[in-house]
Design a protein around this motif. Structure first.
Motif, short mmCIF file in Angstrom:
data_model
loop_
_atom_site.label_atom_id
_atom_site.label_comp_id
_atom_site.label_asym_id
_atom_site.label_seq_id
_atom_site.Cartn_x
_atom_site.Cartn_y
_atom_site.Cartn_z
N PRO A 106 0.80 -1.23 0.00
CA PRO A 106 0.00 0.00 0.00
C PRO A 106 0.83 1.27 0.00
O PRO A 106 0.30 2.35 -0.24
N TYR A 107 2.13 1.15 0.27
CA TYR A 107 3.00 2.32 0.36
C TYR A 107 3.92 2.46 -0.85
O TYR A 107 4.87 3.23 -0.83
N ALA A 108 3.65 1.70 -1.91
CA ALA A 108 4.47 1.77 -3.11
C ALA A 108 4.31 3.12 -3.79
O ALA A 108 3.19 3.62 -3.96
N VAL A 109 5.43 3.71 -4.18
CA VAL A 109 5.40 4.97 -4.92
C VAL A 109 5.99 4.83 -6.31
O VAL A 109 6.11 5.80 -7.05
N SER A 203 -6.66 1.00 -7.36
CA SER A 203 -5.42 1.68 -6.97
C SER A 203 -4.40 0.69 -6.45
O SER A 203 -3.20 0.80 -6.73
N ARG A 204 -4.86 -0.27 -5.67
CA ARG A 204 -3.93 -1.27 -5.12
C ARG A 204 -3.32 -2.12 -6.23
O ARG A 204 -2.11 -2.38 -6.24
N ALA A 205 -4.14 -2.54 -7.19
CA ALA A 205 -3.62 -3.33 -8.29
C ALA A 205 -2.62 -2.52 -9.11
O ALA A 205 -1.57 -3.04 -9.52
N GLU A 206 -2.92 -1.26 -9.34
CA GLU A 206 -2.00 -0.40 -10.08
C GLU A 206 -0.68 -0.25 -9.31
O GLU A 206 0.41 -0.27 -9.91
N ALA A 207 -0.77 -0.13 -7.98
CA ALA A 207 0.43 -0.01 -7.16
C ALA A 207 1.27 -1.28 -7.22
O ALA A 207 2.50 -1.24 -7.25
#
Length: 330
Positions: A106-109, A203-207
């Protein structure tokens, strides 16, 4: 911010099989540069001052209470933030346990960087104690007659601020402390804000795609990660982001490949596999479709154009300082 075009002088990373840990308090001019990234993961926990970390096209300013994690295989650089008086931080190089990926995602940038921040101040002492215990356990020789030192003894030890875990017991104990740090920090920090109108599952899948584009993602595997059926996931992702999951994956892989071509001397075949492409032939075809030129010519073109290869950060570390071309860690 990005790490493209970093200077040639580089600091080697520890071998991927080791668990190493340390604490540093560095002043202006300290910098570590790895144009080819590292084979291991790097965990940094800032206790005071400020640092600046870049990895690929991602970047983060680290202050007290920030856990910043850099995944392997992507060009990175980190240094004392310009204008800051110092940067005090703990660091650890290792191969993470498989369960940590879900906690960090969840913290991927982007480009394998994770910014777990801010961690509430109430937990700072506990996390610092866990790092000190990790340092103590890494120093343990495994003797039956000498138990591991306490965390306070480790911080006060005169034999230097770094340690390499030797022996299975020392490595596993050190990883247990780091696991506590990752679990606590990821459980209480605030993930990146969600974009208005975008389903958090999308959003999570994209991250997940952005964090590790070379992974063998499929519509089914991504759908399972966000608890949706493959058909529902594919429809929702395409509807909200304007492109299919597999197209988003291909675009992420091409971005990753372009950065490797710009910043490393890896052969094109290795760039292809490191970016998730099944064959160099397929990689050459889709790369040319995207950029209008084959990968080798793209690399040559970028290196002929100074504007493309100018360092992203217009300063360098003072010569002779630890961490810049001296072969020292982290």
């Amino acid at each position: 911010m990005n790490a493209v075009g970093l200077p040639d002088t580089a600091v080697p990373a520890p071998p991927p099989g080791l668990v190493t840990v340390g604490r540093y308090d560095e002043g202006p001019g300290y910098a570590v540069n790895r144009p080819r990234g590292a084979d291991s993961w790097l965990f940094t926990w800032t206790t005071d001052g400020h640092g600046l970390l870049t990895q690929g096209a991602a970047g983060a300013r680290a202050g007290a209470g920030d856990l910043v994690v850099l995944g392997p295989g992507v060009p990175h650089r980190y240094l004392v933030l310009p204008g800051a008086r110092h940067w005090r931080f703990w660091w650890a190089h290792c191969q993470p346990r498989p369960s940590w990926t879900a906690w960090l995602s969840p913290y991927a940038v982007g480009d394998g960087m994770y910014v777990v921040a801010p961690v509430p101040e109430a937990l700072h002492d506990r996390l610092e104690t866990a790092f000190a215990r990790m340092l103590s356990d890494a120093r343990w020789p495994g003797s039956d007659t000498r138990p591991p030192a306490s965390a306070s003894d480790a911080q006060a030890a005169p034999d230097g601020p770094t340690a390499v875990a030797h022996g299975a017991a020392a490595r596993e104990l050190a990883l247990c402390s780091l696991e506590e740090i990752v679990l606590l920090a990821s459980a209480v920090a605030r993930p990146l804000p969600e974009r208005p109108g975008v389903d958090p599952r999308v959003s999570r899948a994209e991250a997940l795609i952005t964090a590790d584009p070379a992974a063998p993602h499929t519509v089914r595997s991504l759908a399972e990660e966000v608890a949706l059926s493959p058909s529902r996931f594919a429809h929702l992702f395409t509807e909200q982001l304007g492109r299919s999951p597999m197209r988003a994956l291909r675009e992420a892989r091409l971005r990753h490949a372009a950065r490797l071509l710009e910043a490393t001397d890896l052969p094109v075949e290795r760039v292809a596999f490191a970016s998730g492409f099944a064959s160099p032939f397929h990689f050459n075809r889709v790369f040319r479709e995207c950029h209008g030129t084959p990968p080798g010519a793209y690399r040559a073109l970028c290196r002929r154009d100074p504007a493309e290869t100018a360092p992203a950060i217009g300063f360098t570390a003072a010569p002779g300082r630890r961490g810049e071309g001296t072969g020292q860690l982290p």
